[in-house]
Write an enzyme that holds these catalytic residues in place. Structure first.
Site, PDB file in Angstrom:
ATOM      1  N   ARG A  83     -51.964  25.381  47.642  1.00 23.95           N
ATOM      2  CA  ARG A  83     -52.711  24.472  48.511  1.00 23.95           C
ATOM      3  C   ARG A  83     -52.643  23.035  48.025  1.00 23.95           C
ATOM      4  NH1 ARG A  83     -56.980  28.806  50.321  1.00 23.95           N
ATOM      5  NH2 ARG A  83     -58.002  27.779  52.026  1.00 23.95           N
ATOM      6  N   ARG A 128     -70.319  34.036  55.932  1.00 23.09           N
ATOM      7  CA  ARG A 128     -69.787  33.502  54.677  1.00 23.09           C
ATOM      8  C   ARG A 128     -70.534  32.242  54.287  1.00 23.09           C
ATOM      9  NH1 ARG A 128     -63.269  33.337  54.454  1.00 23.09           N
ATOM     10  NH2 ARG A 128     -63.780  31.299  53.635  1.00 23.09           N
ATOM     11  N   ARG A 139     -63.957  21.383  54.689  1.00 25.23           N
ATOM     12  CA  ARG A 139     -62.769  22.195  54.371  1.00 25.23           C
ATOM     13  C   ARG A 139     -61.567  21.742  55.192  1.00 25.23           C
ATOM     14  NH1 ARG A 139     -64.575  27.705  55.666  1.00 25.23           N
ATOM     15  NH2 ARG A 139     -62.628  28.481  54.827  1.00 25.23           N
TER      16      ARG A 139
HETATM   17  P1  AMP Z   1     -59.991  30.845  51.978  1.00 28.16           P
HETATM   18  O1  AMP Z   1     -60.624  32.167  52.158  1.00 28.16           O
HETATM   19  O2  AMP Z   1     -58.510  30.942  51.764  1.00 28.16           O
HETATM   20  O3  AMP Z   1     -60.341  29.876  53.069  1.00 28.16           O
HETATM   21  O4  AMP Z   1     -60.566  30.230  50.633  1.00 28.16           O
HETATM   22  C1  AMP Z   1     -61.971  30.017  50.456  1.00 28.16           C
HETATM   23  C2  AMP Z   1     -62.212  28.976  49.364  1.00 28.16           C
HETATM   24  O5  AMP Z   1     -61.667  29.448  48.128  1.00 28.16           O
HETATM   25  C3  AMP Z   1     -61.568  27.631  49.598  1.00 28.16           C
HETATM   26  O6  AMP Z   1     -62.328  26.783  50.436  1.00 28.16           O
HETATM   27  C4  AMP Z   1     -61.503  27.096  48.162  1.00 28.16           C
HETATM   28  O7  AMP Z   1     -62.753  26.681  47.696  1.00 28.16           O
HETATM   29  C5  AMP Z   1     -61.127  28.363  47.399  1.00 28.16           C
HETATM   30  N1  AMP Z   1     -59.653  28.516  47.331  1.00 28.16           N
HETATM   31  C6  AMP Z   1     -58.893  29.488  47.911  1.00 28.16           C
HETATM   32  N2  AMP Z   1     -57.597  29.321  47.647  1.00 28.16           N
HETATM   33  C7  AMP Z   1     -57.524  28.198  46.863  1.00 28.16           C
HETATM   34  C8  AMP Z   1     -56.446  27.491  46.276  1.00 28.16           C
HETATM   35  N3  AMP Z   1     -55.179  27.886  46.424  1.00 28.16           N
HETATM   36  N4  AMP Z   1     -56.747  26.385  45.554  1.00 28.16           N
HETATM   37  C9  AMP Z   1     -58.015  25.983  45.374  1.00 28.16           C
HETATM   38  N5  AMP Z   1     -59.071  26.586  45.927  1.00 28.16           N
HETATM   39  C10 AMP Z   1     -58.834  27.693  46.666  1.00 28.16           C
END
Ligand code: AMP
Length: 186
Positions: A83, A128, A139
């Protein structure tokens, strides 16, 4: 790739099932650690609840450990990683070391207002902690600032596959399989 709410998690599972590989979702691993109350979870939660990215060092170490697991030896699908530019570099190093290669970088293209709407709906059904309206907007901003530049990086490498992510789940899956030249089992 794709902004929060694009449907990455849902589609990742279909693709991974098709190829018989694990779908590795950094968000899911973080959430599992949060619910188990591990030190990693305690640390990650501060960032997640605010809609910010967990620092690269923590995230990279976690992914390195995960792709070291035996089930990832013959390939894996990453959902929500890399990311940031630093994560791209780290991933290059990791797969160079393990002898893997990137076959494709799939990007789900969606309208910003539509994904915000989807996430607000998900907030009601899944509850969530990071699905409140302020956090959802943050986000999206973080994605735009830190992750969307990666699209160009992978385009230049000739790995980017962009797919329209709007529509029914099945329709999007079909578009993905078409774009990847995959014939799904019926
Ligand atoms: P997601 O379910 O993929 O939307 O991830 C939820 C949260 O986890 C994100 O908003 C970040 O806080 C953290 N997160 C997930 N993947 C990453 C990543 N590759 N780098 C940094 N934070 C991450």
């Amino acid at each position: 790739m794709g902004p929060p709410g694009a449907g990455k998690g849902t589609q990742a599972r279909f693709i991974a099932d098709h190829f018989g590989i694990p779908a590795i979702s950094t968000g899911d691993i973080f959430r599992a650690n949060v619910s188990e109350g591990t030190p990693l979870g305690v640390e990650a939660k501060r960032y997640m609840d605010a809609g910010e990215y967990v620092p690269d060092e923590i995230t990279n170490r976690m992914v390195r450990n995960r792709i070291d697991e035996p089930d990832a030896a013959h390939g894996f699908l990453l959902d929500g990683y890399p990311r940031t530019v630093a994560q791209v570099e780290e991933l290059d190093g990791m797969i160079n070391f393990t002898g893997h290669q990137l076959d494709a970088v799939l990007c789900l293209v969606v309208d910003k207002d539509e994904v915000v709407k989807r996430l607000l709906q998900r907030a009601q059904t899944e509850g969530r902690a990071d699905d409140t309206e302020d956090v959802i907007r943050r986000r999206q901003e973080v994605y735009l600032e830190q992750t969307s530049p990666l699209i160009e990086v992978y385009k230049e490498r000739g790995l980017l596959v962009e797919v329209d992510g709007l529509g029914d789940v099945d329709e999007v899956t079909k578009r993905i399989f078409d774009a990847l030249d995959v014939v799904p089992e019926s």
